[in-house]
Design a protein around this motif. Structure first.
Motif, short mmCIF file in Angstrom:
data_model
loop_
_atom_site.label_atom_id
_atom_site.label_comp_id
_atom_site.label_asym_id
_atom_site.label_seq_id
_atom_site.Cartn_x
_atom_site.Cartn_y
_atom_site.Cartn_z
N ARG A 122 -18.31 -5.04 11.74
CA ARG A 122 -17.53 -5.19 10.50
C ARG A 122 -16.78 -3.89 10.25
O ARG A 122 -17.36 -2.84 9.93
CB ARG A 122 -18.46 -5.51 9.33
N ALA A 123 -15.46 -3.92 10.44
CA ALA A 123 -14.62 -2.74 10.23
C ALA A 123 -13.23 -3.19 9.82
O ALA A 123 -12.82 -4.32 10.13
CB ALA A 123 -14.54 -1.90 11.51
N ASP A 124 -12.50 -2.34 9.13
CA ASP A 124 -11.13 -2.65 8.72
C ASP A 124 -10.20 -1.52 9.12
O ASP A 124 -10.61 -0.36 9.26
CB ASP A 124 -11.03 -2.83 7.19
N GLY A 125 -8.92 -1.85 9.29
CA GLY A 125 -7.92 -0.84 9.58
C GLY A 125 -6.53 -1.43 9.52
O GLY A 125 -6.33 -2.61 9.84
N THR A 126 -5.55 -0.62 9.11
CA THR A 126 -4.16 -1.05 9.02
C THR A 126 -3.28 0.05 9.59
O THR A 126 -3.75 1.10 10.01
CB THR A 126 -3.75 -1.31 7.56
N PHE A 178 -16.03 -9.37 16.06
CA PHE A 178 -15.55 -8.52 14.98
C PHE A 178 -15.30 -9.38 13.75
O PHE A 178 -14.86 -10.54 13.86
CB PHE A 178 -14.24 -7.83 15.36
N ALA A 179 -15.57 -8.83 12.58
CA ALA A 179 -15.19 -9.44 11.31
C ALA A 179 -14.29 -8.44 10.58
O ALA A 179 -14.73 -7.33 10.27
CB ALA A 179 -16.42 -9.78 10.46
N ILE A 180 -13.04 -8.84 10.33
CA ILE A 180 -12.04 -7.92 9.80
C ILE A 180 -11.31 -8.58 8.64
O ILE A 180 -10.93 -9.76 8.71
CB ILE A 180 -11.03 -7.50 10.89
N THR A 188 -11.41 -11.87 2.10
CA THR A 188 -11.71 -10.85 1.10
C THR A 188 -12.63 -9.80 1.71
O THR A 188 -13.11 -9.94 2.84
CB THR A 188 -12.42 -11.46 -0.13
N THR A 189 -12.89 -8.75 0.95
CA THR A 189 -13.87 -7.75 1.36
C THR A 189 -15.22 -7.98 0.69
O THR A 189 -16.10 -7.13 0.75
CB THR A 189 -13.37 -6.33 1.00
N GLU A 219 -18.74 -13.27 1.41
CA GLU A 219 -17.99 -13.87 2.51
C GLU A 219 -18.51 -13.37 3.86
O GLU A 219 -18.65 -14.14 4.82
CB GLU A 219 -16.50 -13.58 2.39
N LEU A 220 -18.81 -12.08 3.96
CA LEU A 220 -19.36 -11.56 5.21
C LEU A 220 -20.69 -12.20 5.52
O LEU A 220 -20.95 -12.60 6.67
CB LEU A 220 -19.52 -10.05 5.12
N LEU A 221 -21.56 -12.34 4.51
CA LEU A 221 -22.90 -12.86 4.75
C LEU A 221 -22.88 -14.29 5.28
O LEU A 221 -23.84 -14.71 5.95
CB LEU A 221 -23.73 -12.78 3.47
N ARG A 222 -21.81 -15.01 5.03
CA ARG A 222 -21.71 -16.37 5.56
C ARG A 222 -21.62 -16.38 7.10
O ARG A 222 -21.84 -17.40 7.74
CB ARG A 222 -20.51 -17.10 4.96
#
Length: 333
Positions: free
Chosen positions: A7-11, A44-46, A69-70, A74-77
């Protein structure tokens, strides 16, 4: 099953470092070419990934779950009791981590802030000067600190010095380079050495490729969307690298090349001090770049004691350590 969910984000503006170091770890957990051992089931979950981010991860053949969303819910699903979850980002506070750890098999947190109490099963911080005394942890938390756990793609490994590399330079200012520091560095290199040929590699999220079209094409090669193997090849063929004080600096040090690092973000200060104090770099500069200091650092490129020091610090065995760790995490009840 050996299931890993990153689980990571980037733009293009911020956070690409989180994705790139998570991707490096994911690549370390792929099956070795000469091994019959199965790799890990990696995903990956982004949050709303850009096309550039999706393209970067697709090169590794790893599927991406797009989060709308962050939000934690939602992630736990997407988290099961079989998953080892790896979190890399600044939005995952203690309560977020506790909730993920409760639902997952194990939790790993990639950190560079050292804030609050760490509740993950494993905390990774590859900054060179971090010690356990910098952390508050739960009794079960395992700390993996420093260069032995450098989050560097296995494609980067020590290479012999190139015979024709003296007049070749490599430039990379990270995945996004929002302020286009790459252009400034390239201009300085081309101006200060009339014989130098420069390869600038722009990250997949870099929006500034068009700004290099007015520079001499016989001396400058602009590359984008290179794989780790291609990046390692370019670095290995260059006598000098000028890079951001981020994971790319660790990659250059793993290949063993004279380099100048430039601090482009506040959170790079510890890496800068580590590489400067260990004499792993020809110069550690800040923005705005002082041309005289830059020129002085470039002039040291033929003096290579930094390369020998790099080889002592970066032993190239991080991938082996991580494969062993995650095999144990997946097997542990």
């Amino acid at each position: 099953m050996k299931r890993i969910l990153f689980r990571a984000d980037g733009t293009t503006q911020t956070g690409m470092g989180h994705i790139m170091r998570s991707l490096a770890l994911a690549d370390m957990l792929s099956p070795a070419d000469d091994s019959a051992e199965a790799g890990f089931d990696r995903r990956f979950a982004i949050h709303q990934p850009s096309a550039a981010v999706l393209k970067t991860i697709a090169k590794q053949g790893i599927p991406v779950i797009t989060l709308e969303t962050t939000d934690l819910d939602e992630l736990l699903r997407h988290v099961t009791a079989d998953d080892v979850v790896v979190l890399d980002g600044y939005g995952f506070d203690e309560s977020f981590q506790r909730a993920v750890r409760k639902q997952a098999h194990k939790l790993v947190f990639i950190d560079d802030l050292m804030l609050g109490t760490q509740v993950a099963d494993v905390v990774i911080n590859h900054a060179g000067d971090v010690t356990p005394a910098d952390y508050q942890t739960e009794s079960y938390t395992k700390l993996l600190l420093g260069a032995p756990y450098a989050l560097v793609n296995p494609a980067f490994r020590q290479k012999a010095q190139p015979k024709d590399g003296e007049n070749k330079a490599f430039v990379n200012m990270g995945g996004s380079d929002p302020h286009n520091v790459s252009r400034e560095v390239v201009e300085l290199l081309l101006t200060q050495n009339a014989e130098l040929k420069v390869t600038v590699v722009l990250g997949s999220a870099n929006p500034h490729a068009d700004t290099f079209t007015d520079l001499p094409k016989d001396r400058l090669s602009v590359q984008q969307n290179l794989s780790a193997k291609q990046m390692a090849r370019v670095i290995g063929g260059s006598g000098l690298s000028v890079v951001a004080a981020s994971t790319i600096a660790y990659e250059v040090a793993t290949v063993s090349r004279p380099m100048i690092i430039i601090q482009t973000a506040d959170n790079q200060s510890r890496l800068v001090s580590f590489m400067r104090d260990r004499h792993l770099t020809l110069g550690a500069l800040t923005l705005p770049i002082a041309p005289d200091k830059f020129e002085a650092a470039v002039g040291k490129a033929r003096l290579t004691p930094t390369v020998f020091k790099q080889r002592l610090v970066f032993d190239g065995k991080a991938a082996d350590r991580y494969r062993q760790l995650f095999t144990q995490l997946c097997a542990t009840e």
